[in-house]
Design a protein around this motif. Structure first.
Motif, short mmCIF file in Angstrom:
data_model
loop_
_atom_site.label_atom_id
_atom_site.label_comp_id
_atom_site.label_asym_id
_atom_site.label_seq_id
_atom_site.Cartn_x
_atom_site.Cartn_y
_atom_site.Cartn_z
N VAL A 72 -10.68 -8.55 -6.64
CA VAL A 72 -10.12 -7.54 -7.54
C VAL A 72 -9.55 -8.19 -8.78
O VAL A 72 -9.17 -9.36 -8.76
CB VAL A 72 -9.03 -6.66 -6.86
CG1 VAL A 72 -9.63 -5.81 -5.76
CG2 VAL A 72 -7.89 -7.49 -6.34
N ARG A 80 -10.03 -11.78 -2.90
CA ARG A 80 -10.31 -10.42 -2.41
C ARG A 80 -11.21 -9.64 -3.37
O ARG A 80 -11.57 -8.50 -3.07
CB ARG A 80 -9.00 -9.70 -2.17
CG ARG A 80 -8.23 -10.38 -1.01
CD ARG A 80 -6.90 -9.78 -0.72
NE ARG A 80 -7.00 -8.42 -0.24
CZ ARG A 80 -5.95 -7.64 -0.05
NH1 ARG A 80 -4.72 -8.09 -0.28
NH2 ARG A 80 -6.11 -6.40 0.37
N ALA A 88 -4.87 -2.56 -7.60
CA ALA A 88 -6.15 -2.88 -8.24
C ALA A 88 -7.32 -2.34 -7.42
O ALA A 88 -8.34 -1.93 -7.99
CB ALA A 88 -6.28 -4.39 -8.43
N PHE A 89 -7.19 -2.31 -6.11
CA PHE A 89 -8.25 -1.76 -5.26
C PHE A 89 -8.49 -0.28 -5.51
O PHE A 89 -9.56 0.24 -5.18
CB PHE A 89 -7.96 -2.01 -3.78
CG PHE A 89 -8.44 -3.33 -3.27
CD1 PHE A 89 -9.80 -3.61 -3.20
CD2 PHE A 89 -7.54 -4.31 -2.88
CE1 PHE A 89 -10.26 -4.83 -2.73
CE2 PHE A 89 -7.98 -5.54 -2.41
CZ PHE A 89 -9.35 -5.80 -2.34
N THR A 90 -7.51 0.43 -6.08
CA THR A 90 -7.68 1.86 -6.36
C THR A 90 -8.51 2.10 -7.62
O THR A 90 -8.86 3.23 -7.91
CB THR A 90 -6.32 2.57 -6.54
OG1 THR A 90 -5.72 2.16 -7.77
CG2 THR A 90 -5.40 2.34 -5.35
N GLY A 91 -8.75 1.05 -8.39
CA GLY A 91 -9.47 1.19 -9.65
C GLY A 91 -8.54 1.24 -10.85
O GLY A 91 -8.99 1.36 -11.98
N ILE A 102 -2.12 -6.09 -5.99
CA ILE A 102 -3.49 -6.22 -5.48
C ILE A 102 -3.97 -4.91 -4.85
O ILE A 102 -5.07 -4.44 -5.18
CB ILE A 102 -3.61 -7.44 -4.53
CG1 ILE A 102 -3.43 -8.74 -5.36
CG2 ILE A 102 -4.95 -7.44 -3.81
CD1 ILE A 102 -3.30 -10.00 -4.53
N PRO A 103 -3.19 -4.25 -3.97
CA PRO A 103 -3.64 -2.95 -3.47
C PRO A 103 -3.82 -1.92 -4.60
O PRO A 103 -4.71 -1.08 -4.52
CB PRO A 103 -2.54 -2.52 -2.51
CG PRO A 103 -1.91 -3.79 -2.06
CD PRO A 103 -1.98 -4.72 -3.25
N PRO A 145 0.79 -1.23 0.00
CA PRO A 145 0.00 0.00 0.00
C PRO A 145 0.83 1.29 0.00
O PRO A 145 0.43 2.28 -0.60
CB PRO A 145 -0.84 -0.13 1.28
CG PRO A 145 -0.98 -1.61 1.47
CD PRO A 145 0.36 -2.17 1.03
N ALA A 182 -6.00 -12.44 -5.38
CA ALA A 182 -6.79 -11.36 -5.99
C ALA A 182 -8.25 -11.79 -6.17
O ALA A 182 -9.17 -11.01 -5.88
CB ALA A 182 -6.17 -10.96 -7.33
#
Length: 191
Positions: free
Chosen positions: A80, A78, A52-55, A49-50, A23, A75
């Motif tokens: 994403v 979770r 991908a969480f941002t879009g 992976i983090p 992150p 992924a």
């Protein structure tokens, strides 16, 4: 080298020892919707992976298929989406040089601007004792696993490496097993 990284359990190293680092890298890059992110030497995706969480649209690349498989499963678990691609970044020279700002800047070449290189530390609290540090890396970190396998027939060398790994942790112990690990955070903008 692919085989070395498949030894042990690198996903546990990323997940149990350095989970906060991914992150931090994502935030430093400013990843977000509409951006494309390439995570080179992604391992099991502790930064991909983090991101991908941002879009962001994320591609994770690594030389070790076993790590890509582990990352793809994580992924999916979770929820994403990350594109996983096998790719060899070993031609970028030895990993210890990736901590040298001049070396990394040379690797990036003229294709980037706004280079910002900062040494930062990550507080690691995963090991109660120097011996638990030693035992964790002896069992789970591929390069260390490979080294122990290489010297397995020589008890004196095994004992010396055992002492040295525990000594390394002991020399960096801030109290209660906490250690500060230094890393280079280098960001740049593509031209």
């Amino acid at each position: 080298m692919t085989t070395v990284w498949a030894l042990g359990d690198y996903p546990s190293v990323a997940g149990e020892v350095i989970p906060a680092l991914g992150p931090v890298l994502v935030e430093a890059c400013g990843a977000g919707p509409g951006m494309r992110v390439l995570d080179v030497a992604a391992g099991s995706g502790n930064a991909a992976i983090p991101a991908a969480f941002t879009g962001a649209e994320v591609t994770a690349s690594d030389v070790t298929p076993e790590l890509l498989d582990a990352g793809a499963k994580e992924a999916a678990r979770r929820g994403v989406r990350v594109r996983w691609e096998e790719g060899d970044a070993q031609a970028l020279q030895p990993p210890p040089l990736w901590g040298d700002p001049a070396h990394v800047t040379d690797l990036l070449g003229a294709g980037v601007t706004e280079i910002d290189a900062r040494r930062q530390t990550l507080r690691v609290n995963a090991f109660a004792t120097p011996e638990s540090f030693r035992d964790f890396f002896k069992a789970r970190y591929g390069p260390t696993v490979a080294t122990y396998r290489r010297i397995a027939g020589n008890p004196e060398r095994v004992a010396a490496l055992d002492r040295d790994l525990a000594g390394l942790a002991r020399s960096h112990d801030l109290g209660g097993g906490a250690m500060d690990w230094e890393y280079l955070l280098l960001t740049a903008t593509a031209r």
